[in-house]
Structures are given as C-alpha cells and as structure tokens.
Motif scaffolding. Structure first.
Motif, mmCIF file in Angstrom:
data_model
loop_
_atom_site.group_PDB
_atom_site.id
_atom_site.type_symbol
_atom_site.label_atom_id
_atom_site.label_comp_id
_atom_site.label_asym_id
_atom_site.label_seq_id
_atom_site.Cartn_x
_atom_site.Cartn_y
_atom_site.Cartn_z
ATOM 1 N N ASP A 318 0.838 -1.212 0.000
ATOM 2 C CA ASP A 318 0.000 0.000 0.000
ATOM 3 C C ASP A 318 0.869 1.256 0.000
ATOM 4 O O ASP A 318 0.606 2.214 -0.732
ATOM 5 N N ALA A 323 -1.338 3.698 -1.925
ATOM 6 C CA ALA A 323 -2.644 3.443 -1.326
ATOM 7 C C ALA A 323 -2.609 3.503 0.196
ATOM 8 O O ALA A 323 -3.655 3.405 0.846
ATOM 9 N N GLY A 324 -1.419 3.626 0.779
ATOM 10 C CA GLY A 324 -1.289 3.655 2.229
ATOM 11 C C GLY A 324 -0.168 4.581 2.644
ATOM 12 O O GLY A 324 0.509 5.194 1.813
ATOM 13 N N ARG A 400 -8.632 -7.708 -0.453
ATOM 14 C CA ARG A 400 -8.933 -6.496 -1.215
ATOM 15 C C ARG A 400 -10.095 -6.771 -2.150
ATOM 16 O O ARG A 400 -10.144 -7.798 -2.784
#
Length: 400
Positions: A318, A323-324, A400
């Motif tokens: 991520d 995404a993180g 996910r």
C-alpha cells in the motif's frame, strides 16, 4: 527462477528467506505490482517437514493468494482435535465444524510446510519482475541513501528499496538492525518423531490431532498425509544419542509392537519463547521466526508468521503504490508484535502448562473444564475461535 528486470535494482523489495513466510510476503508484493527478489541461503527449498498445521484464517489468506486449492489437495483435513489422558484415554474432543459460520475453512489442514513452498514459488514465477535466488545467504543489512543493501555471505551486495527479514530464528537481519530478542528458553528439549504406523490401532477413538496430558510425560500426536508425528518433552543435560536410543521404549503405549513403533525420522531441538523488540526498523521489516518464536503446541508459529507476511506485506505494498502511508505500515508492524506478545505467546505457553499439570486436583479440574467446554456448543465455539487463531485477527482486513 529468474527475473525480467524492468525496474532499477535499488527500487526492488528484498526478502531474506524462502520459507513459507518469506515466499508469502514476496507473493503479496508481486501481486500488487511490486518488484521483489527473494534471497535464500540454501541451494534449494528446504525439504524438512517442520510445521504441519494450517489454521482456518491462514487458509483464507492462502486462498486470496491463489494457492489454497493445490494445498488442500496435498493435505489432510482434520475436522476435530482432542485432549486425552495418557493413562485413561479421551477427555474431550472439539468439533471444528462449529466454526462454519466464522470461516469457509472450518477445519485444520494437516500438511507439511515443504508442500506449500513449491506452490508459492510457482505462483511467484507468474510475475516477470520477481525472482528467487538460491545460495544467497544474507549476512548483514546496511542502510543506503535510497534504501537498503543486503550483504551476502560471499561478500556480494544486493540493493533494494526495502527488506523483509524472514530468515528464521537465528536471523542475521534481526541482528543487523539491533533488535533485541526478549523471552525465555524452555527447560526441556522437544523431541519430534515421524512414525511408520498408525497409533490409532491401539489408542481408542484417536482424533487426527491429540494433546495427551500426563504429569510425567505429556505428548502430542499429529496425523499428516505421510506419517503420524509425535512430540515429547526431553530433559536437558542428556545426549541426543541416548535420548534417541530410548525413544522406542517411551512410545510402547502407542504401538502394538513390543519393541516400539517403527520410526521414519526423529530429532531434538531447544524451544524458545521470544519476541523481537521491534518488527520495523526504518526500511527493514521482520516477519515469522525472525520476529517471534514460540513453542509448537497449538501449531501457531508458521501460521502467525504467514499472517505477519500477509498483513505487513499488504501494508508495505500500500505504501509503495500510494494506497497507504508510512504511519499505517508502522501501526501494522506494532499490531503484529502485540499479537505475538499477547496472543500467540500466551496461547502456546498456556498449552504447555496445561499438558504438564501435575497436581491431582488441578488435573481433575482441567479435565472437568475441558469436558464442559466440549459439551457446550457456545463455549466450544469461543474456545475454537481462540485456538484456530480467528480471534487474533478480529477487526483486521487482509483481502482487497
């Protein structure tokens, strides 16, 4: 297995160790488009059976990675496990089907870990920007301006952006980052042997997994696709040779043969209960035995290591894909350390204490408690949620 190098070497994630934990971490990253290099000390995948129990949430994670069906085909489904008294027989049997509303895999899969690692290598081979390098022992980890450098035992150097240390209990990665390894060493050694016969022939109503209580010499019996395995405590201060010589005589109550059961393999090892001071040091992560070791009673070591690999691998992917965040990765590493301390270590140590209880009143109370738990579906389910490791992941999302 070789890689098509589409990215600079310094941008790759390095993984030290091609056991089930390291290969799982690599596959999690590769499936998210992260280039990865696995550095394995051995000339090939390890062939020792070692861990042999897969719990329900581990099977769920392996399903997400696309390898569970092939693993199920190689393993043995255990729908129950039991506690036995070594002298009087079955005490209580817990039915794992009580977890059918909690998991699509309401059972334990008995399958040696060396049947999983080739499946992970094959799955990793589908990603052209990944590789596994054998004969590449990581001896040291150095920081660089862009990430990390793995120094191999032959003096060669491999650059990467991050490094996942999954190189076992004697981890060179852990030593390199200076993480302390707090904990205890158990007073006795553990002896594990593979039997070329079925002890169920002489033990009535034997379940495929049996924890055998005894004040003098507890025992664990596990059925695998190829053998029955037995685990016994062995006193410190004696030679391995003498203990292996007297092993058949210690197993006369589980065999029909007057000389003891036929043995396919036997070995002794010291057992530790330890957790690293941190699971993250800059751009280095620790997973599996490199991060925490525990006694094998309950089959949580490999399973918790795979959970580390999936959850921290996901958090790292991520971060690398946008995404993180770095903070989320640190939080994940700390959550996994807390799980090792408060859940895995506590459960496995409790199993050890339960099996070796000596006081007659305490033994009677334990047997009564086990019988009552097994007889009450609600209580049995609560117990199974802990022993199956589902509780350890409550509130954690890995898919996910």
């Amino acid at each position: 297995m070789t890689a098509t190098r589409r990215t600079p070497a310094a941008d790759r994630v390095l993984v030290a160790g091609a056991g089930p934990v390291g290969l799982t971490a690599a596959l999690v990253l590769a499936r998210r488009g992260v280039p990865v290099t696995v550095l394995e000390a051995g000339a090939e995948l390890a062939t020792e059976s070692r861990a042999s129990t897969f719990h329900p949430p581990t099977l769920e994670m392996l399903a997400e990675l696309g390898v569970v069906d092939a693993l199920l085909a190689r393993g043995l489904i255990a729908g129950s496990f039991q506690f036995r008294d070594r002298r009087t027989g079955p005490v209580a049997t817990l039915d794992l089907s009580l977890l059918s509303e909690d998991t699509p895999y309401p059972f334990r899969l008995q399958c040696e870990q060396n049947k999983l690692t080739p499946l992970l290598v094959d799955a990793l081979g589908r990603f052209p920007d990944s590789e596994v390098r054998f004969g590449a022992r990581v001896a040291e980890v150095e920081r660089t301006s862009r990430g990390v450098c793995a120094v191999l035992s032959d003096g060669s150097r491999v650059l990467g952006s991050w490094l996942v240390g999954a190189d076992g209990a004697h981890s060179a990665v852990r030593r390199s980052v200076g993480a302390e390894f707090h904990g205890i060493t158990y007073p006795e050694r553990f002896l594990v042997a593979s039997l070329d016969e079925n002890p169920g022939a002489v033990l009535p109503d034997l379940a495929p997994i049996a924890y055998v209580l005894d004040p003098d010499e507890w025992m664990v019996l596990l059925q695998t696709p190829d053998h029955w395995r037995v685990l016994l405590p062995t006193p410190a201060g004696t030679s391995d040779r003498s203990e292996l010589a007297r092993l058949p005589g210690r197993l006369l109550d589980i065999t029909a043969h007057p000389g003891g059961p036929a043995l396919a393999h036997a070995s002794l090892y010291r057992v530790h209960q330890r957790v690293a001071g941190t699971f993250r040091s800059g751009r280095v992560l620790l997973c599996g035995d490199a991060a925490h070791v525990n006694n094998p009673l309950g089959g949580m070591g490999m399973n918790s290591g795979i959970h580390d690999a999936v959850l921290m691998g996901r958090a790292l992917a991520d971060l690398l894909t946008g995404a993180g965040s770095d903070e989320e990765l640190s939080d994940c590493a700390e959550e996994r350390r807390a799980c090792a301390l408060r859940y895995v270590g506590a459960e496995t140590h409790g199993n050890w204490e339960r099996l070796r209880t000596r006081d007659p009143e305490e033994r009677a109370a334990l047997a009564a408690e086990l019988r009552a738990t097994a007889a009450d579906p609600a209580a049995a389910r609560r117990s199974l949620l802990r022993s199956s490791m589902i509780d350890s992941l409550r509130g954690v999302r890995w898919s996910r």
